[in-house]
Scaffold this active site. Structure first.
Site, PDB file in Angstrom:
ATOM      1  CB  CYS A   1      -0.949  -0.002   1.192  1.00 49.95           C
ATOM      2  SG  CYS A   1      -0.129  -0.120   2.794  1.00 49.95           S
TER       3      CYS A   1
ATOM      4  CG  HIS B   1      -4.799   0.807   3.555  1.00 55.46           C
ATOM      5  ND1 HIS B   1      -4.032   0.055   2.687  1.00 55.46           N
ATOM      6  CD2 HIS B   1      -5.713   1.445   2.779  1.00 55.46           C
ATOM      7  CE1 HIS B   1      -4.468   0.226   1.455  1.00 55.46           C
ATOM      8  NE2 HIS B   1      -5.476   1.072   1.486  1.00 55.46           N
TER       9      HIS B   1
END
Length: 711
Positions: A91, A169
């Protein structure tokens, strides 16, 4: 392709080095500590790190949730660089590529330029596969990652850094074709947050969106300015109440003034048959509450002496008619007086006219503050009592029902159908409240009342008040009440809490005017009360104006969105004059609509409101003030935590660690600790990992003969 991608830490230096390894020139990553400040220099995008709340397994799947902000047009999605994250732990690289490959004025270098040209027009899924099959990106990514341990101990006291980072994230916020997009590789579509304003940069829009997402959107509101506006509006509502009583019943002022000049208060018995019967309540209460020091003497309408009140309902202290006062026997059936004709069928004007006479006769009297003030609670039972009162207010002989014995109400009744008003201090409460509020609008206001000639007064401050329960003292403040407009947390459970105060002004005045808190004076009265419905949406964003004829209307906002404290010209002579000066707004705070309310039309016309409606509005203003005080307190505490965390993060612990190790060595304990630590690692660390590797083939070899025997 999904093997070998490691977790990256959220460090601006790491991201800057990773961008350089991609071949990009002239770009660096900086960490943002203050979202309220403008960003200096050109900004290409924001990377936002947040905690991933779903299960660990689902991180490999792209979320299929779609809302109204999702961009589902394939032409728009394919023309921007938006890739699905198909590889775990990638990510961070996805977030960087989402920013860099959507910029037209950045030197991307050969690797990313080739990637951008190759994936032009691809779907998000195809772009995700392209990232996963780029060895240059994987190599640069892993070069800055912490190597994963080849084994994990069987027992750990806490989570490792790698496992902890797996719960976070990265997403990107990028400006594309004049609109702000949120690019999250774990979502099926990009999110369109719309265009930014003409007079602002795209970074301002992005900062607002991020603040709303992390719950810091309220930090942009200037709570001090909102509190100032609300307190000025509270003063205006109090002026409107005072002016309404002054206009509706001016003849009662002179009547009671002459009565007070003829007869002193102490010499009047409890069964006095004066037209207003005000001394009936003053004599018992004043005599009971008198102290030798002459400081604490309570009027009939002052909410004092908490020992006479139940813990959750601080009532007004009224002496029962069965007590002797100064040797005068009590009268079991006191005479009551009838209200004027236009108020006889209403329950909202029980005593304000008589209070105006107290104001006219008691101006300039000495006021001695009381040491133990009274705490008010937000009790729903008060409303139930008032509903019972309303149900019986149609008969000529009005009786006020109470839930338990020994709780006399503010009114008493007799067989002749006359009404005796026992609460004489409403106007004094209003007037003294206004006088104190003009001194300092930035601090909680206080109530000061005077009961009449020859008796000291009592001041009830709105802060630092003890709990109604005599045995304990509450440390809660008025800022713990939910907002009247935007707080969904109000419930009977919270309201029944004796340590959760309501507005002392509203609670006292409503009990004086109505006996107890009226059912329509609940905080949830927005749908039922006209004043709250009309003025509620603008009560915290603009000032109210009270005209000479009693019309209450909001002032037009001249400059909105400044976020600075409004400059006003406060009214003068609110105690002695019924026509305060107009208040004008120079700068108004941001007028954001509150949820659950309908903003009125642009042309706001003023209207006259009844005392009940004004008291409901006053209660909502008090609740809104309490809500903003709570928010301001929360922001202050949050800032303190930020500073503590920053000091903890930037503190150099090396000196302390070296000193501690030196002390252990001097005491001869260092060698033993090191040896013990090594032995523990041998039992739980490398040896266990090696044993696991050897046991797997052994188990397979042992299992085959058993299967052969079964066959």
């Amino acid at each position: 392709m999904n093997k070998g991608w490691l977790e990256l830490e959220s460090d601006p230096g790491l991201f800057t080095l990773l961008v350089e390894d991609f071949g990009v020139k002239g770009v660096q990553v900086e960490e943002i500590y203050d979202l309220q400040s403008k960003c200096q220099g050109p900004v290409y995008g924001f990377i936002f790190l947040f905690k991933w709340i779903e299960e660990r397994r689902s991180r490999r799947k792209v979320s299929t949730l779609v809302d109204d902000t999702s961009v589902i047009d394939d032409d728009i999605v394919n023309n921007m660089f938006f890739a699905h994250q198909l590889i775990p732990n990638s990510c961070a690289t996805h977030a960087l590529l989402s920013v860099l490959l959507n910029c037209s004025n950045v030197d991307l270098g050969p690797t990313l330029s080739r990637m951008k040209d190759f994936t032009k027009g691809f779907s998000p899924e195809s772009k995700g596969y392209a990232i996963g099959n780029a060895p240059e990106l994987a190599k640069a990514h892993n070069s800055h990652a912490r190597p994963e341990p080849r084994h994990l101990p069987e027992k750990q006291n806490g989570l490792s850094a790698v496992r902890t980072m797996e719960a976070f994230h990265f997403v990107s916020y990028v400006p594309i074709t004049g609109r702000l997009f949120e690019l999250d590789g774990l979502k099926v579509y990009p999110i369109d947050h719309g265009p930014w304003g003409e007079d602002e940069e795209w970074t301002d829009k992005a900062r607002r969106v991020i603040m709303e997402r992390i719950g810091l959107a309220t930090a942009g509101i200037k709570y001090e300015a909102r509190l100032h506006v609300l307190k000025v509006n509270r003063q205006t509502v109090l002026e409107a109440l005072q002016q309404l009583i002054r206009v509706t019943q001016p003849e009662l002022i002179q009547t009671h003034k002459s009565q007070e000049s003829q007869l002193p208060e102490e010499s009047k018995p409890a069964s006095s048959k004066s037209p207003l019967a005000l001394e009936t309540s003053r004599a018992p209460v004043a005599s009971e509450s008198t102290h030798t020091d002459g400081v604490e003497e309570v009027a009939g309408s002052c909410p004092q002496a908490p020992t006479h009140s139940p813990p959750s309902k601080p009532k007004l202290v009224v002496k029962p008619p069965g007590s002797n006062i100064n040797g005068v026997p009590p009268n079991p059936t006191p005479i009551v007086q009838r209200l004027p004709a236009f108020l006889d069928n209403h329950n909202y004007a029980k005593s304000p006219m008589q209070e105006e006479e107290d104001l006219a006769a008691g101006v300039g009297r000495s006021r001695v503050p009381v040491r133990p003030p009274q705490q008010y609670s937000d009790d729903e039972d008060d409303y139930e009592d008032e509903e019972e009162d309303d149900a019986q207010s149609t008969s000529s002989a009005i009786r006020y029902k109470r839930k338990g014995p020994g709780k006399p109400g503010p009114l008493s009744s007799s067989g002749d159908g006359q009404l005796s008003v026992l609460q004489p201090n409403t106007i004094n409460v209003l007037a003294e409240k206004l006088k104190e509020s003009q001194k300092d609008l930035s601090i909680p206001l206080s109530i000061k009342t005077s009961s009449g000639a020859g008796s000291p007064a009592v001041a009830v401050p709105t802060h630092s008040q003890p709990s109604p329960t005599p045995s304990n003292e509450s440390t809660d403040t008025a800022s713990e009440i939910g907002s009247a407009f935007n707080s969904p947390l109000r419930s009977p459970i919270r309201s029944a809490n004796p340590t959760r105060p309501s507005s002392p002004v509203t609670s006292h005045i409503s009990k004086v005017l109505f006996g107890e808190d009226d059912s329509l004076l609940r905080v949830d009265c927005i749908r039922y009360n006209r004043a709250v419905r009309d003025l509620g949406p603008v009560i915290s964003t603009g000032l109210l104006h009270l005209a000479e004829d009693g019309v209450l209307s909001p002032l037009a906002l001249t400059e909105s969105g400044k976020g600075s404290s409004p400059s006003i010209r406060p009214s003068q002579g609110s105690q002695g004059s019924g026509s305060p000066e107009e208040k004008e707004v120079v700068e108004a705070v941001d007028s954001r609509e509150k949820p659950g309310l309908v903003r009125p039309s642009e042309s706001l016309n003023g209207e006259k409101y009844s005392p009940k409606e004004l008291l409901a509005l006053l209660k909502c203003v008090e609740a809104e003030i309490a809500n903003y005080e709570a928010c301001l307190k929360e922001e202050v505490e949050k800032r303190k935590k930020f500073k503590i965390d920053d000091q903890r993060r930037t503190h150099n612990y090396d000196e302390f660690i070296c000193t501690f190790i030196s002390m252990l060595a001097q005491e001869g304990m260092l060698a033993n600790l090191v040896e013990q630590n090594i032995s523990v690692r041998r039992r739980q660390g490398v040896s266990i990992g090696r044993l696991h590797k050897q046991r797997k083939p052994d188990r397979r070899k042992r299992s085959r003969p058993y299967k052969a025997k079964r066959q």
